[in-house]
Scaffold this motif. Sequence first.
Motif, PDB file in Angstrom:
ATOM      1  N   ASP A 246      -4.272  -1.203  -6.148  1.00  0.00           N
ATOM      2  CA  ASP A 246      -5.123  -1.768  -5.085  1.00  0.00           C
ATOM      3  C   ASP A 246      -6.075  -2.840  -5.608  1.00  0.00           C
ATOM      4  O   ASP A 246      -6.896  -3.375  -4.858  1.00  0.00           O
ATOM      5  N   ARG A 247      -5.977  -3.169  -6.924  1.00  0.00           N
ATOM      6  CA  ARG A 247      -6.754  -4.248  -7.538  1.00  0.00           C
ATOM      7  C   ARG A 247      -8.259  -4.042  -7.386  1.00  0.00           C
ATOM      8  O   ARG A 247      -9.017  -5.006  -7.204  1.00  0.00           O
ATOM      9  N   ASN A 248      -8.725  -2.785  -7.492  1.00  0.00           N
ATOM     10  CA  ASN A 248     -10.174  -2.541  -7.434  1.00  0.00           C
ATOM     11  C   ASN A 248     -10.776  -2.391  -8.820  1.00  0.00           C
ATOM     12  O   ASN A 248     -11.961  -2.072  -8.951  1.00  0.00           O
ATOM     13  N   GLY A 249      -9.973  -2.587  -9.875  1.00  0.00           N
ATOM     14  CA  GLY A 249     -10.470  -2.506 -11.236  1.00  0.00           C
ATOM     15  C   GLY A 249     -10.453  -1.128 -11.835  1.00  0.00           C
ATOM     16  O   GLY A 249     -10.822  -0.955 -12.998  1.00  0.00           O
ATOM     17  N   CYS A 250     -10.004  -0.096 -11.079  1.00  0.00           N
ATOM     18  CA  CYS A 250      -9.962   1.291 -11.567  1.00  0.00           C
ATOM     19  C   CYS A 250      -8.523   1.791 -11.524  1.00  0.00           C
ATOM     20  O   CYS A 250      -7.738   1.395 -10.659  1.00  0.00           O
ATOM     21  N   ASP A 251      -8.171   2.700 -12.449  1.00  0.00           N
ATOM     22  CA  ASP A 251      -6.827   3.274 -12.414  1.00  0.00           C
ATOM     23  C   ASP A 251      -6.723   4.272 -11.270  1.00  0.00           C
ATOM     24  O   ASP A 251      -7.728   4.787 -10.758  1.00  0.00           O
ATOM     25  N   THR A 252      -5.484   4.562 -10.878  1.00  0.00           N
ATOM     26  CA  THR A 252      -5.256   5.390  -9.689  1.00  0.00           C
ATOM     27  C   THR A 252      -5.755   6.814  -9.876  1.00  0.00           C
ATOM     28  O   THR A 252      -6.302   7.409  -8.948  1.00  0.00           O
ATOM     29  N   ARG A 253      -5.582   7.403 -11.071  1.00  0.00           N
ATOM     30  CA  ARG A 253      -6.030   8.792 -11.252  1.00  0.00           C
ATOM     31  C   ARG A 253      -7.531   8.909 -11.023  1.00  0.00           C
ATOM     32  O   ARG A 253      -7.991   9.820 -10.318  1.00  0.00           O
ATOM     33  N   ASN A 254      -8.314   8.004 -11.612  1.00  0.00           N
ATOM     34  CA  ASN A 254      -9.765   8.078 -11.404  1.00  0.00           C
ATOM     35  C   ASN A 254     -10.133   7.801  -9.952  1.00  0.00           C
ATOM     36  O   ASN A 254     -11.098   8.365  -9.427  1.00  0.00           O
ATOM     37  N   ASP A 255      -9.371   6.913  -9.278  1.00  0.00           N
ATOM     38  CA  ASP A 255      -9.617   6.682  -7.849  1.00  0.00           C
ATOM     39  C   ASP A 255      -9.482   7.984  -7.057  1.00  0.00           C
ATOM     40  O   ASP A 255     -10.319   8.295  -6.197  1.00  0.00           O
ATOM     41  N   ILE A 256      -8.415   8.748  -7.329  1.00  0.00           N
ATOM     42  CA  ILE A 256      -8.171   9.977  -6.562  1.00  0.00           C
ATOM     43  C   ILE A 256      -9.168  11.062  -6.943  1.00  0.00           C
ATOM     44  O   ILE A 256      -9.635  11.824  -6.088  1.00  0.00           O
ATOM     45  N   LEU A 257      -9.522  11.155  -8.232  1.00  0.00           N
ATOM     46  CA  LEU A 257     -10.543  12.131  -8.629  1.00  0.00           C
ATOM     47  C   LEU A 257     -11.872  11.825  -7.940  1.00  0.00           C
ATOM     48  O   LEU A 257     -12.544  12.732  -7.440  1.00  0.00           O
TER      49      LEU A 257
ATOM     50  N   LYS B  74      -7.305   2.281 -20.911  1.00  0.00           N
ATOM     51  CA  LYS B  74      -7.323   0.888 -20.487  1.00  0.00           C
ATOM     52  C   LYS B  74      -6.634   0.756 -19.141  1.00  0.00           C
ATOM     53  O   LYS B  74      -5.519   1.212 -18.955  1.00  0.00           O
ATOM     54  N   VAL B  75      -7.302   0.162 -18.194  1.00  0.00           N
ATOM     55  CA  VAL B  75      -6.752   0.015 -16.850  1.00  0.00           C
ATOM     56  C   VAL B  75      -5.742  -1.133 -16.843  1.00  0.00           C
ATOM     57  O   VAL B  75      -6.043  -2.242 -17.302  1.00  0.00           O
ATOM     58  N   LEU B  76      -4.542  -0.844 -16.325  1.00  0.00           N
ATOM     59  CA  LEU B  76      -3.502  -1.860 -16.211  1.00  0.00           C
ATOM     60  C   LEU B  76      -3.260  -2.160 -14.737  1.00  0.00           C
ATOM     61  O   LEU B  76      -3.048  -1.245 -13.939  1.00  0.00           O
ATOM     62  N   ALA B  77      -3.296  -3.432 -14.386  1.00  0.00           N
ATOM     63  CA  ALA B  77      -3.039  -3.829 -13.001  1.00  0.00           C
ATOM     64  C   ALA B  77      -1.533  -3.918 -12.773  1.00  0.00           C
ATOM     65  O   ALA B  77      -0.764  -4.246 -13.690  1.00  0.00           O
ATOM     66  N   ALA B  78      -1.105  -3.607 -11.562  1.00  0.00           N
ATOM     67  CA  ALA B  78       0.306  -3.737 -11.210  1.00  0.00           C
ATOM     68  C   ALA B  78       0.706  -5.210 -11.199  1.00  0.00           C
ATOM     69  O   ALA B  78      -0.122  -6.098 -10.946  1.00  0.00           O
ATOM     70  N   ASP B  79       1.982  -5.461 -11.483  1.00  0.00           N
ATOM     71  CA  ASP B  79       2.461  -6.851 -11.535  1.00  0.00           C
ATOM     72  C   ASP B  79       2.436  -7.517 -10.166  1.00  0.00           C
ATOM     73  O   ASP B  79       2.287  -8.732 -10.060  1.00  0.00           O
ATOM     74  N   GLU B  80       2.639  -6.711  -9.103  1.00  0.00           N
ATOM     75  CA  GLU B  80       2.725  -7.274  -7.755  1.00  0.00           C
ATOM     76  C   GLU B  80       1.766  -6.554  -6.831  1.00  0.00           C
ATOM     77  O   GLU B  80       1.295  -5.442  -7.109  1.00  0.00           O
ATOM     78  N   GLU B  81       1.480  -7.177  -5.707  1.00  0.00           N
ATOM     79  CA  GLU B  81       0.643  -6.553  -4.693  1.00  0.00           C
ATOM     80  C   GLU B  81       1.361  -5.333  -4.114  1.00  0.00           C
ATOM     81  O   GLU B  81       2.588  -5.240  -4.111  1.00  0.00           O
ATOM     82  N   ALA B  82       0.557  -4.383  -3.614  1.00  0.00           N
ATOM     83  CA  ALA B  82       1.132  -3.200  -2.977  1.00  0.00           C
ATOM     84  C   ALA B  82       1.936  -3.614  -1.743  1.00  0.00           C
ATOM     85  O   ALA B  82       1.514  -4.480  -0.978  1.00  0.00           O
ATOM     86  N   VAL B  83       3.102  -2.979  -1.571  1.00  0.00           N
ATOM     87  CA  VAL B  83       3.962  -3.312  -0.437  1.00  0.00           C
ATOM     88  C   VAL B  83       4.692  -2.046   0.012  1.00  0.00           C
ATOM     89  O   VAL B  83       5.093  -1.225  -0.808  1.00  0.00           O
ATOM     90  N   VAL B  84       4.818  -1.874   1.326  1.00  0.00           N
ATOM     91  CA  VAL B  84       5.483  -0.717   1.907  1.00  0.00           C
ATOM     92  C   VAL B  84       6.725  -1.182   2.655  1.00  0.00           C
ATOM     93  O   VAL B  84       7.027  -2.378   2.712  1.00  0.00           O
ATOM     94  N   SER B  85       7.437  -0.217   3.265  1.00  0.00           N
ATOM     95  CA  SER B  85       8.671  -0.557   3.966  1.00  0.00           C
ATOM     96  C   SER B  85       8.460  -0.842   5.442  1.00  0.00           C
ATOM     97  O   SER B  85       9.242  -1.576   6.055  1.00  0.00           O
ATOM     98  N   VAL B  86       7.422  -0.248   6.054  1.00  0.00           N
ATOM     99  CA  VAL B  86       7.194  -0.454   7.483  1.00  0.00           C
ATOM    100  C   VAL B  86       6.462  -1.766   7.710  1.00  0.00           C
ATOM    101  O   VAL B  86       5.768  -2.277   6.817  1.00  0.00           O
ATOM    102  N   ALA B  87       6.598  -2.304   8.906  1.00  0.00           N
ATOM    103  CA  ALA B  87       6.014  -3.612   9.209  1.00  0.00           C
ATOM    104  C   ALA B  87       4.504  -3.538   9.365  1.00  0.00           C
ATOM    105  O   ALA B  87       3.777  -4.404   8.879  1.00  0.00           O
ATOM    106  N   ASN B  88       4.009  -2.501  10.037  1.00  0.00           N
ATOM    107  CA  ASN B  88       2.574  -2.404  10.259  1.00  0.00           C
ATOM    108  C   ASN B  88       2.208  -0.960  10.560  1.00  0.00           C
ATOM    109  O   ASN B  88       3.066  -0.070  10.592  1.00  0.00           O
ATOM    110  N   SER B  89       0.926  -0.741  10.796  1.00  0.00           N
ATOM    111  CA  SER B  89       0.408   0.612  10.955  1.00  0.00           C
ATOM    112  C   SER B  89       0.883   1.310  12.217  1.00  0.00           C
ATOM    113  O   SER B  89       0.742   2.523  12.342  1.00  0.00           O
TER     114      SER B  89
END
Length: 531
Positions: free
Chosen positions: A285-296, A231-246
């Motif tokens: 990333d809220r694409n409806g798939c779990d991270t392991r299957n995304d990377i596979l 069962k795919v579980l969504a993260a409670d919050e949006e993805a967030v990093v420490s740097v301001a931008n790319s």
Amino acid sequence: MNSAPLPPAGWYPNPENPAEQRYWDGAAWTAHTAPAAAAPGLMANVALQARALFARRASKSAPAAPVVPAAPVTGPAGESAAGATATPSAAPPLARMGDWVASLSTTSWVVFGVAAVIALLAFTAGGFGPGILVIALVAFFTALYTLISARPSWARIASRKLAGFVVIGSFLALSISTGIMGETRAATDEVAVALPSPAPSETAAPAPSATPTRTPTPTPTPTGEPDAPEKVLAADEEAVVSVANSSATAGTALALLGTLEVKGRAPKTGYDRTGMYGTAWLDVDRNGCDTRNDILARDLDPEVMSGRCKVTSGVLNDPYTATTIDFVRGQKTSLAVQIDHVVALMNSWETGAQQLSQAQRVSLANDPINLLAVDGRSNAQKGAGDAATWLPANNAFRCTYVARQVSVKATYGLWVTQAEHDAITRVLASCPDEPAVTSAFTPIVVVAEPVPAPAPDPAPAPAPAPDPAPAPAPAPAPDPAPAPAPEPAPAPNVSYANCDAVRAAGAAPIRVGDPGYSRKLDRDGDGIGCE
């Protein structure tokens, strides 16, 4: 007058007590006696004759006359022994050893034999340290019994004083043996850590050209990651990093390494994989798939899908070993291909992640730039190691590997240890232009193109002389209002099966927001697919 020849060693009537027999060692009476009614056993006779042999070898001179009481008595052979003294002279050390051997009973010999067998097994199975440990333990408890009870025990320890010396000596032997065992175990552990595990494929992995430098304190291996959840579980919050931008991760990995702080590890206290980094393989990333299957789906080529998310099989060109692994989803086969955190989560905890928010740590655990599908055995061998303790066996991938580590640490504000910094520097020295990697979770910097300034109007020509004003013409009818511009046609619903289809359609490279873009086409997660 010549003295009569001395009788051979053996048991004879005791000249001091006719009710006893006493042992004659061939040169003098010993202190060993036995009741006259019970003849000594075979073992006692053998032991006493051994004592006599020790005594004769120790003296290196002719045997002395029998030592018997002053009163006329019958000696061993019936000769008169008058005139001899009753007190025996001090026996040499070898003779005293013979006396001790002679004093051992049958029970003593049985206990001694059992202890010897156990010690021999310990020497054979564990080496010098365990063997000495067994002997020291037997001696310690035997002597301790004599010291406390004042009884000779099975070993026939003659006095408490001697027992005290044995206790001290056996205690020292215990200390020495445990020290030897500790050093042996430490050396064995070092060898076990240094030896690589064999690759799961029949094709042998290329040997590394140089062994990476180990840090003084190796990091323990964390618990392996599980298979993809049902069962795919969504993260409670949006993805967030420490740097301001790319822009923070633009440029080369070597230049980015120079921006990282260098200091020692923080304590591992409080590390908890689930509590601090969230349940494994959340849909961050809220694409409806779990991270392991995304990377596979990103790293297997080709891959077979069941539905939109689940990867059921595929082929992995393993970057760590340069071998090919056939992946089949199943309870016993899935983890042949594992998802490695390029910067191990325990390592991140020791290098700054304790100061991140929960949302940032969850993002770090699921960020595509920190995840690679790899050979399961190599992932287990790496554990929580950094670049100073582990590098991929595939030399050709090392630059990419450490560039990702630097990019992850810069993206999430982590530091590096001195040993880690030096190891990464050595790898990047062979590829100084290796680019850093930008996380798909990092906000993109949009740079507006400069608008050119309008050209100045030309200077007006001198006005001609005015003509006479013509008669006013009737006002023209107003022009009809222009028809409204048609609405732009909606973008077509484009879907590409793979990068070959994108290139065939002339849409490569495809970017985030372009028709048909998907994470599957963007394997390095930098927002640009089919590069």
